[in-house]
Write a protein that holds these residues in place. Structure first.
Motif, mmCIF file in Angstrom:
data_model
loop_
_atom_site.group_PDB
_atom_site.id
_atom_site.type_symbol
_atom_site.label_atom_id
_atom_site.label_comp_id
_atom_site.label_asym_id
_atom_site.label_seq_id
_atom_site.Cartn_x
_atom_site.Cartn_y
_atom_site.Cartn_z
ATOM 1 N N ASP A 137 0.823 -1.214 0.000
ATOM 2 C CA ASP A 137 0.000 0.000 0.000
ATOM 3 C C ASP A 137 0.858 1.267 0.000
ATOM 4 O O ASP A 137 2.088 1.219 0.147
ATOM 5 C CB ASP A 137 -1.071 -0.023 1.097
ATOM 6 C CG ASP A 137 -0.513 0.287 2.475
ATOM 7 O OD1 ASP A 137 0.532 0.944 2.578
ATOM 8 O OD2 ASP A 137 -1.152 -0.131 3.463
ATOM 9 N N GLY A 138 0.182 2.396 -0.186
ATOM 10 C CA GLY A 138 0.895 3.650 -0.397
ATOM 11 C C GLY A 138 1.790 4.040 0.769
ATOM 12 O O GLY A 138 2.886 4.569 0.570
ATOM 13 N N LEU A 139 1.318 3.772 1.978
ATOM 14 C CA LEU A 139 2.141 4.139 3.132
ATOM 15 C C LEU A 139 3.422 3.312 3.183
ATOM 16 O O LEU A 139 4.493 3.822 3.507
ATOM 17 C CB LEU A 139 1.348 3.963 4.434
ATOM 18 C CG LEU A 139 0.198 4.954 4.640
ATOM 19 C CD1 LEU A 139 -0.539 4.634 5.932
ATOM 20 C CD2 LEU A 139 0.701 6.389 4.656
ATOM 21 N N ASP A 140 3.283 2.028 2.849
ATOM 22 C CA ASP A 140 4.478 1.168 2.842
ATOM 23 C C ASP A 140 5.466 1.604 1.754
ATOM 24 O O ASP A 140 6.686 1.582 1.970
ATOM 25 C CB ASP A 140 4.095 -0.295 2.622
ATOM 26 C CG ASP A 140 3.425 -0.894 3.848
ATOM 27 O OD1 ASP A 140 2.710 -1.896 3.705
ATOM 28 O OD2 ASP A 140 3.614 -0.337 4.945
ATOM 29 N N VAL A 141 4.908 1.985 0.593
ATOM 30 C CA VAL A 141 5.775 2.455 -0.485
ATOM 31 C C VAL A 141 6.518 3.706 -0.037
ATOM 32 O O VAL A 141 7.743 3.824 -0.166
ATOM 33 C CB VAL A 141 4.958 2.757 -1.769
ATOM 34 C CG1 VAL A 141 5.843 3.412 -2.835
ATOM 35 C CG2 VAL A 141 4.325 1.480 -2.323
ATOM 36 N N CYS A 142 5.780 4.632 0.548
ATOM 37 C CA CYS A 142 6.354 5.896 1.006
ATOM 38 C C CYS A 142 7.439 5.646 2.056
ATOM 39 O O CYS A 142 8.549 6.183 1.971
ATOM 40 C CB CYS A 142 5.224 6.750 1.587
ATOM 41 S SG CYS A 142 5.729 8.431 1.952
ATOM 42 N N ILE A 173 6.782 13.512 -2.823
ATOM 43 C CA ILE A 173 5.643 12.597 -2.953
ATOM 44 C C ILE A 173 4.344 13.325 -2.629
ATOM 45 O O ILE A 173 4.236 13.986 -1.591
ATOM 46 C CB ILE A 173 5.795 11.377 -2.000
ATOM 47 C CG1 ILE A 173 7.021 10.554 -2.405
ATOM 48 C CG2 ILE A 173 4.528 10.509 -2.017
ATOM 49 C CD1 ILE A 173 7.336 9.393 -1.467
ATOM 50 N N ILE A 174 3.384 13.199 -3.537
ATOM 51 C CA ILE A 174 2.022 13.666 -3.260
ATOM 52 C C ILE A 174 1.172 12.416 -3.076
ATOM 53 O O ILE A 174 1.096 11.564 -3.956
ATOM 54 C CB ILE A 174 1.453 14.509 -4.420
ATOM 55 C CG1 ILE A 174 2.288 15.778 -4.621
ATOM 56 C CG2 ILE A 174 -0.017 14.874 -4.130
ATOM 57 C CD1 ILE A 174 1.815 16.655 -5.775
ATOM 58 N N MET A 175 0.545 12.304 -1.915
ATOM 59 C CA MET A 175 -0.274 11.136 -1.608
ATOM 60 C C MET A 175 -1.715 11.396 -2.038
ATOM 61 O O MET A 175 -2.262 12.469 -1.771
ATOM 62 C CB MET A 175 -0.196 10.884 -0.099
ATOM 63 C CG MET A 175 -0.754 9.579 0.350
ATOM 64 S SD MET A 175 0.435 8.237 0.106
ATOM 65 C CE MET A 175 1.287 8.262 1.664
ATOM 66 N N LEU A 176 -2.318 10.404 -2.700
ATOM 67 C CA LEU A 176 -3.745 10.480 -3.033
ATOM 68 C C LEU A 176 -4.494 9.631 -2.034
ATOM 69 O O LEU A 176 -4.111 8.487 -1.782
ATOM 70 C CB LEU A 176 -4.007 9.914 -4.436
ATOM 71 C CG LEU A 176 -3.307 10.572 -5.616
ATOM 72 C CD1 LEU A 176 -3.783 9.902 -6.908
ATOM 73 C CD2 LEU A 176 -3.586 12.063 -5.647
ATOM 74 N N THR A 177 -5.542 10.156 -1.482
ATOM 75 C CA THR A 177 -6.294 9.355 -0.541
ATOM 76 C C THR A 177 -7.794 9.519 -0.735
ATOM 77 O O THR A 177 -8.262 10.603 -1.041
ATOM 78 C CB THR A 177 -5.900 9.685 0.920
ATOM 79 O OG1 THR A 177 -6.841 9.089 1.795
ATOM 80 C CG2 THR A 177 -5.852 11.177 1.167
ATOM 81 N N ALA A 178 -8.503 8.407 -0.629
ATOM 82 C CA ALA A 178 -9.962 8.455 -0.716
ATOM 83 C C ALA A 178 -10.537 8.629 0.681
ATOM 84 O O ALA A 178 -11.702 8.915 0.863
ATOM 85 C CB ALA A 178 -10.496 7.178 -1.346
ATOM 86 N N ARG A 179 -9.720 8.438 1.673
ATOM 87 C CA ARG A 179 -10.196 8.559 3.050
ATOM 88 C C ARG A 179 -10.113 10.018 3.469
ATOM 89 O O ARG A 179 -9.151 10.706 3.166
ATOM 90 C CB ARG A 179 -9.311 7.748 3.986
ATOM 91 C CG ARG A 179 -9.231 6.303 3.638
ATOM 92 C CD ARG A 179 -8.292 5.669 4.634
ATOM 93 N NE ARG A 179 -8.027 4.278 4.314
ATOM 94 C CZ ARG A 179 -7.108 3.559 4.939
ATOM 95 N NH1 ARG A 179 -6.386 4.116 5.894
ATOM 96 N NH2 ARG A 179 -6.910 2.303 4.623
ATOM 97 N N GLY A 223 6.320 10.962 5.530
ATOM 98 C CA GLY A 223 7.204 11.633 4.597
ATOM 99 C C GLY A 223 6.590 12.046 3.279
ATOM 100 O O GLY A 223 7.315 12.436 2.379
ATOM 101 N N ALA A 224 5.258 11.954 3.143
ATOM 102 C CA ALA A 224 4.656 12.537 1.945
ATOM 103 C C ALA A 224 4.773 14.057 2.067
ATOM 104 O O ALA A 224 4.743 14.607 3.167
ATOM 105 C CB ALA A 224 3.194 12.115 1.819
#
Ligand code: CA
Length: 241
Positions: free
Chosen positions: A60-65, A81-87, A100-101
């Motif tokens: 998932d995105g957090l693990d990648v980051c 890094i720009i994080m996209l979130t649906a939450r 670190g995003a």
């Protein structure tokens, strides 16, 4: 030269839309549809900025980051890094930024707004004339030279007349010596080629490229066929400037 943006997003339609907007805005765009692929692409390709979805298959995105920020290579660890979130929960936003995003955008969002954020972040973090882009370097391999500023290719100092597509394919392969590219990767990454839409058209361009470079496919000096995969650039590439 264009800044490169890596989009890591499993919603293919959204990824395509973003890619279109970013290319329109002058960025070079790479796309990965799952976290693991995105992570490896980020390490290999060293993009100038990553748009990273939070919810992804494989990793998932957090693990990648988190993994990127711990990378021993500073050009990987420092990538914006720009994080996209649906939450919409605040905790996720805070967590993303803590890991670190540099920025986050909550879905749904307007692609124009995201492009504006990308530009703002690039400006903030990467003053012009510094940073990791070396896309102006003259590439040399034996008697072959490629000048990305003039978009000129020479063999033994003689100018070779390439089509834009042939040039882009050569640039792609030559700037990643030794790395095999599949036909579909080449289709994806060479602008204009995707419209031709089928993988065999890559073979036709390669054939023409080889003929113009005087490269014999049976005894290649530059472009080697990787059976069952695609093509790679062989030979040592050095860069000036
Ligand atoms: Ca997702």
């Amino acid at each position: 030269m264009a800044h490169r943006v890596l989009i890591i997003e499993d919603e293919k339609q959204l990824a395509r839309t973003l890619r279109g907007y970013l290319e329109q805005a002058g960025f070079e765009v790479l796309v990965a549809y799952d976290g693991r692929t995105g992570y490896f692409m980020a390490r290999q390709e060293k993009p100038d900025l990553i748009i990273l979805d939070l919810m992804l298959p494989e990793m998932d995105g957090l693990d990648v980051c988190r993994a990127l920020r711990r990378d021993p290579d500073p050009t990987v660890a420092d990538v914006p890094i720009i994080m996209l979130t649906a939450r919409v929960e605040e905790t996720d936003r805070v967590l993303g930024l803590e890991l670190g995003a540099d920025d986050y955008v909550t879905k749904p969002f307007s692609p124009r707004e995201l492009v504006a954020r990308v530009r703002a972040l690039m400006r903030r973090l990467q003053p012009v004339g510094t940073g990791r882009t070396q896309r102006t370097a003259l590439l040399r391999a034996g008697d072959l030279t490629l000048d990305p500023v003039r978009r000129e290719v020479r063999v033994q100092e003689q100018l070779v007349d390439l089509t834009p597509t042939e040039y882009e394919i050569l640039y792609l392969l030559m700037s990643h010596p030794g790395r095999p590219f599949t036909r579909s990767e080449i289709l994806d990454r060479v602008q204009g080629l995707a419209f031709e839409g089928y993988e065999r058209s890559v073979d036709v361009h390669i054939k023409n490229l080889r003929r113009k470079l005087g490269d014999d496919p049976r005894h290649p000096r530059y472009i080697q066929t990787v059976y069952g995969v695609g093509y790679k650039f062989i030979g040592e590439v050095t860069s000036d400037r």
